[in-house]
Design a protein around this motif. Structure first.
Motif, PDB file in Angstrom:
ATOM      1  N   VAL A   8       0.809  -1.213   0.000  1.00 18.71           N
ATOM      2  CA  VAL A   8       0.000   0.000   0.000  1.00 18.71           C
ATOM      3  C   VAL A   8       0.849   1.273   0.000  1.00 18.71           C
ATOM      4  O   VAL A   8       0.600   2.191  -0.787  1.00 18.71           O
ATOM      5  CB  VAL A   8      -0.967   0.005   1.214  1.00 18.71           C
ATOM      6  CG1 VAL A   8      -1.723   1.308   1.303  1.00 18.71           C
ATOM      7  CG2 VAL A   8      -1.919  -1.173   1.127  1.00 18.71           C
ATOM      8  N   ILE A   9       1.866   1.346   0.858  1.00 19.61           N
ATOM      9  CA  ILE A   9       2.646   2.585   0.995  1.00 19.61           C
ATOM     10  C   ILE A   9       3.383   2.927  -0.306  1.00 19.61           C
ATOM     11  O   ILE A   9       3.293   4.058  -0.774  1.00 19.61           O
ATOM     12  CB  ILE A   9       3.591   2.507   2.213  1.00 19.61           C
ATOM     13  CG1 ILE A   9       2.732   2.481   3.489  1.00 19.61           C
ATOM     14  CG2 ILE A   9       4.559   3.676   2.233  1.00 19.61           C
ATOM     15  CD1 ILE A   9       3.494   2.256   4.757  1.00 19.61           C
ATOM     16  N   PRO A  10       4.109   1.985  -0.934  1.00 19.61           N
ATOM     17  CA  PRO A  10       4.738   2.332  -2.212  1.00 19.61           C
ATOM     18  C   PRO A  10       3.709   2.678  -3.294  1.00 19.61           C
ATOM     19  O   PRO A  10       3.960   3.533  -4.130  1.00 19.61           O
ATOM     20  CB  PRO A  10       5.522   1.082  -2.592  1.00 19.61           C
ATOM     21  CG  PRO A  10       5.719   0.341  -1.335  1.00 19.61           C
ATOM     22  CD  PRO A  10       4.545   0.674  -0.470  1.00 19.61           C
ATOM     23  N   LYS A  11       2.566   2.013  -3.252  1.00 23.06           N
ATOM     24  CA  LYS A  11       1.519   2.303  -4.234  1.00 23.06           C
ATOM     25  C   LYS A  11       1.016   3.736  -4.073  1.00 23.06           C
ATOM     26  O   LYS A  11       0.869   4.461  -5.054  1.00 23.06           O
ATOM     27  CB  LYS A  11       0.375   1.310  -4.060  1.00 23.06           C
ATOM     28  CG  LYS A  11      -0.659   1.357  -5.144  1.00 23.06           C
ATOM     29  CD  LYS A  11      -1.667   0.247  -4.929  1.00 23.06           C
ATOM     30  CE  LYS A  11      -2.593   0.112  -6.094  1.00 23.06           C
ATOM     31  NZ  LYS A  11      -3.540  -0.980  -5.918  1.00 23.06           N
ATOM     32  N   GLU A  12       0.775   4.164  -2.827  1.00 23.17           N
ATOM     33  CA  GLU A  12       0.314   5.520  -2.570  1.00 23.17           C
ATOM     34  C   GLU A  12       1.366   6.557  -2.949  1.00 23.17           C
ATOM     35  O   GLU A  12       1.035   7.651  -3.385  1.00 23.17           O
ATOM     36  CB  GLU A  12      -0.054   5.685  -1.091  1.00 23.17           C
ATOM     37  CG  GLU A  12      -1.309   4.968  -0.689  1.00 23.17           C
ATOM     38  CD  GLU A  12      -1.574   5.036   0.811  1.00 23.17           C
ATOM     39  OE1 GLU A  12      -0.693   5.511   1.568  1.00 23.17           O
ATOM     40  OE2 GLU A  12      -2.663   4.598   1.217  1.00 23.17           O
ATOM     41  N   ASN A  13       2.656   6.219  -2.792  1.00 17.73           N
ATOM     42  CA  ASN A  13       3.742   7.143  -3.108  1.00 17.73           C
ATOM     43  C   ASN A  13       4.208   7.042  -4.558  1.00 17.73           C
ATOM     44  O   ASN A  13       5.130   7.750  -4.951  1.00 17.73           O
ATOM     45  CB  ASN A  13       4.924   6.913  -2.172  1.00 17.73           C
ATOM     46  CG  ASN A  13       4.598   7.276  -0.742  1.00 17.73           C
ATOM     47  OD1 ASN A  13       3.810   8.169  -0.478  1.00 17.73           O
ATOM     48  ND2 ASN A  13       5.201   6.563   0.194  1.00 17.73           N
ATOM     49  N   GLY A  14       3.611   6.146  -5.329  1.00 13.46           N
ATOM     50  CA  GLY A  14       3.966   6.006  -6.741  1.00 13.46           C
ATOM     51  C   GLY A  14       5.336   5.399  -6.974  1.00 13.46           C
ATOM     52  O   GLY A  14       5.988   5.692  -7.964  1.00 13.46           O
ATOM     53  N   VAL A  15       5.767   4.514  -6.086  1.00 13.03           N
ATOM     54  CA  VAL A  15       7.094   3.904  -6.198  1.00 13.03           C
ATOM     55  C   VAL A  15       7.021   2.671  -7.101  1.00 13.03           C
ATOM     56  O   VAL A  15       6.236   1.762  -6.869  1.00 13.03           O
ATOM     57  CB  VAL A  15       7.640   3.501  -4.803  1.00 13.03           C
ATOM     58  CG1 VAL A  15       8.961   2.774  -4.924  1.00 13.03           C
ATOM     59  CG2 VAL A  15       7.756   4.712  -3.915  1.00 13.03           C
ATOM     60  N   SER A  16       7.856   2.656  -8.146  1.00  9.48           N
ATOM     61  CA  SER A  16       8.046   1.490  -9.005  1.00  9.48           C
ATOM     62  C   SER A  16       9.520   1.142  -8.952  1.00  9.48           C
ATOM     63  O   SER A  16      10.366   2.033  -8.939  1.00  9.48           O
ATOM     64  CB  SER A  16       7.642   1.799 -10.445  1.00  9.48           C
ATOM     65  OG  SER A  16       6.262   2.050 -10.540  1.00  9.48           O
ATOM     66  N   GLU A  17       9.813  -0.143  -8.924  1.00  7.05           N
ATOM     67  CA  GLU A  17      11.211  -0.532  -8.750  1.00  7.05           C
ATOM     68  C   GLU A  17      11.427  -1.963  -9.216  1.00  7.05           C
ATOM     69  O   GLU A  17      10.520  -2.794  -9.178  1.00  7.05           O
ATOM     70  CB  GLU A  17      11.573  -0.406  -7.267  1.00  7.05           C
ATOM     71  CG  GLU A  17      13.002  -0.662  -6.944  1.00  7.05           C
ATOM     72  CD  GLU A  17      13.316  -0.388  -5.473  1.00  7.05           C
ATOM     73  OE1 GLU A  17      14.496  -0.237  -5.185  1.00  7.05           O
ATOM     74  OE2 GLU A  17      12.404  -0.337  -4.635  1.00  7.05           O
ATOM     75  N   LYS A  18      12.642  -2.251  -9.662  1.00 10.66           N
ATOM     76  CA  LYS A  18      13.044  -3.621  -9.989  1.00 10.66           C
ATOM     77  C   LYS A  18      13.872  -4.136  -8.815  1.00 10.66           C
ATOM     78  O   LYS A  18      14.881  -3.553  -8.444  1.00 10.66           O
ATOM     79  CB  LYS A  18      13.885  -3.663 -11.256  1.00 10.66           C
ATOM     80  CG  LYS A  18      14.299  -5.082 -11.647  1.00 10.66           C
ATOM     81  CD  LYS A  18      15.264  -5.096 -12.811  1.00 10.66           C
ATOM     82  CE  LYS A  18      14.544  -4.705 -14.073  1.00 10.66           C
ATOM     83  NZ  LYS A  18      15.381  -4.906 -15.284  1.00 10.66           N
ATOM     84  N   ILE A  19      13.418  -5.235  -8.220  1.00  9.54           N
ATOM     85  CA  ILE A  19      14.116  -5.875  -7.107  1.00  9.54           C
ATOM     86  C   ILE A  19      14.829  -7.101  -7.669  1.00  9.54           C
ATOM     87  O   ILE A  19      14.210  -7.929  -8.332  1.00  9.54           O
ATOM     88  CB  ILE A  19      13.127  -6.306  -5.993  1.00  9.54           C
ATOM     89  CG1 ILE A  19      12.235  -5.155  -5.546  1.00  9.54           C
ATOM     90  CG2 ILE A  19      13.866  -6.952  -4.837  1.00  9.54           C
ATOM     91  CD1 ILE A  19      12.914  -4.066  -4.786  1.00  9.54           C
ATOM     92  N   ILE A  20      16.125  -7.213  -7.406  1.00  8.37           N
ATOM     93  CA  ILE A  20      16.901  -8.374  -7.841  1.00  8.37           C
ATOM     94  C   ILE A  20      17.105  -9.281  -6.626  1.00  8.37           C
ATOM     95  O   ILE A  20      17.637  -8.852  -5.607  1.00  8.37           O
ATOM     96  CB  ILE A  20      18.282  -7.970  -8.408  1.00  8.37           C
ATOM     97  CG1 ILE A  20      18.141  -6.902  -9.490  1.00  8.37           C
ATOM     98  CG2 ILE A  20      19.045  -9.197  -8.900  1.00  8.37           C
ATOM     99  CD1 ILE A  20      17.470  -7.355 -10.746  1.00  8.37           C
ATOM    100  N   VAL A  21      16.652 -10.536  -6.758  1.00  8.27           N
ATOM    101  CA  VAL A  21      16.714 -11.491  -5.650  1.00  8.27           C
ATOM    102  C   VAL A  21      17.566 -12.688  -6.063  1.00  8.27           C
ATOM    103  O   VAL A  21      17.416 -13.217  -7.159  1.00  8.27           O
ATOM    104  CB  VAL A  21      15.303 -11.994  -5.256  1.00  8.27           C
ATOM    105  CG1 VAL A  21      15.374 -12.913  -4.055  1.00  8.27           C
ATOM    106  CG2 VAL A  21      14.357 -10.848  -5.007  1.00  8.27           C
ATOM    107  N   GLN A  22      18.468 -13.084  -5.171  1.00  5.02           N
ATOM    108  CA  GLN A  22      19.259 -14.285  -5.383  1.00  5.02           C
ATOM    109  C   GLN A  22      18.837 -15.313  -4.337  1.00  5.02           C
ATOM    110  O   GLN A  22      18.648 -14.959  -3.170  1.00  5.02           O
ATOM    111  CB  GLN A  22      20.746 -13.980  -5.237  1.00  5.02           C
ATOM    112  CG  GLN A  22      21.641 -15.165  -5.534  1.00  5.02           C
ATOM    113  CD  GLN A  22      23.101 -14.778  -5.433  1.00  5.02           C
ATOM    114  OE1 GLN A  22      23.539 -14.255  -4.421  1.00  5.02           O
ATOM    115  NE2 GLN A  22      23.845 -15.035  -6.495  1.00  5.02           N
ATOM    116  N   PHE A  23      18.673 -16.564  -4.765  1.00 12.20           N
ATOM    117  CA  PHE A  23      18.281 -17.612  -3.829  1.00 12.20           C
ATOM    118  C   PHE A  23      18.868 -18.939  -4.267  1.00 12.20           C
ATOM    119  O   PHE A  23      19.360 -19.080  -5.382  1.00 12.20           O
ATOM    120  CB  PHE A  23      16.748 -17.704  -3.704  1.00 12.20           C
ATOM    121  CG  PHE A  23      16.034 -18.020  -4.992  1.00 12.20           C
ATOM    122  CD1 PHE A  23      15.706 -19.321  -5.313  1.00 12.20           C
ATOM    123  CD2 PHE A  23      15.693 -17.007  -5.874  1.00 12.20           C
ATOM    124  CE1 PHE A  23      15.046 -19.615  -6.503  1.00 12.20           C
ATOM    125  CE2 PHE A  23      15.029 -17.285  -7.047  1.00 12.20           C
ATOM    126  CZ  PHE A  23      14.709 -18.591  -7.365  1.00 12.20           C
TER     127      PHE A  23
END
Length: 81
Positions: A8-23
């Motif tokens: 919700v918080i990033p959506k309200e602030n208009g945050v878009s981002e690419k998250i790189i995850v290693q597993f």
């Protein structure tokens, strides 16, 4: 079917981002040792880790007939439309 929840918080602030995850998928097919290689928003990072850990159990890798661990790196794009 939509399996992720845009926080919700990033959506309200208009945050878009690419998250790189290693597993790592261990020899038993379970996901272990997930870590973030790139990403800044903590809510998007939490959602990315939740998505990775929600992947169903897989068939583990084999090397010379023995169970082996295998590392993966994936991008998860969070984009608002």
């Amino acid at each position: 079917m939509k399996i992720y929840k845009y926080p919700v918080i990033p959506k309200e602030n208009g945050v878009s981002e690419k998250i790189i995850v290693q597993f790592v998928i261990n020899g038993n097919g379970n996901i272990v040792s997930a870590k973030i290689l790139r990403g800044e928003d903590r809510y998007l990072i939490e959602e990315a880790l939740r998505l990775i850990y929600s992947i169903p159990k897989m068939i583990g890798a084999k090397q010379r007939g023995e169970n082996a661990s295998c590392s993966f790196t994936v991008p998860i794009n969070f984009e608002l439309q």
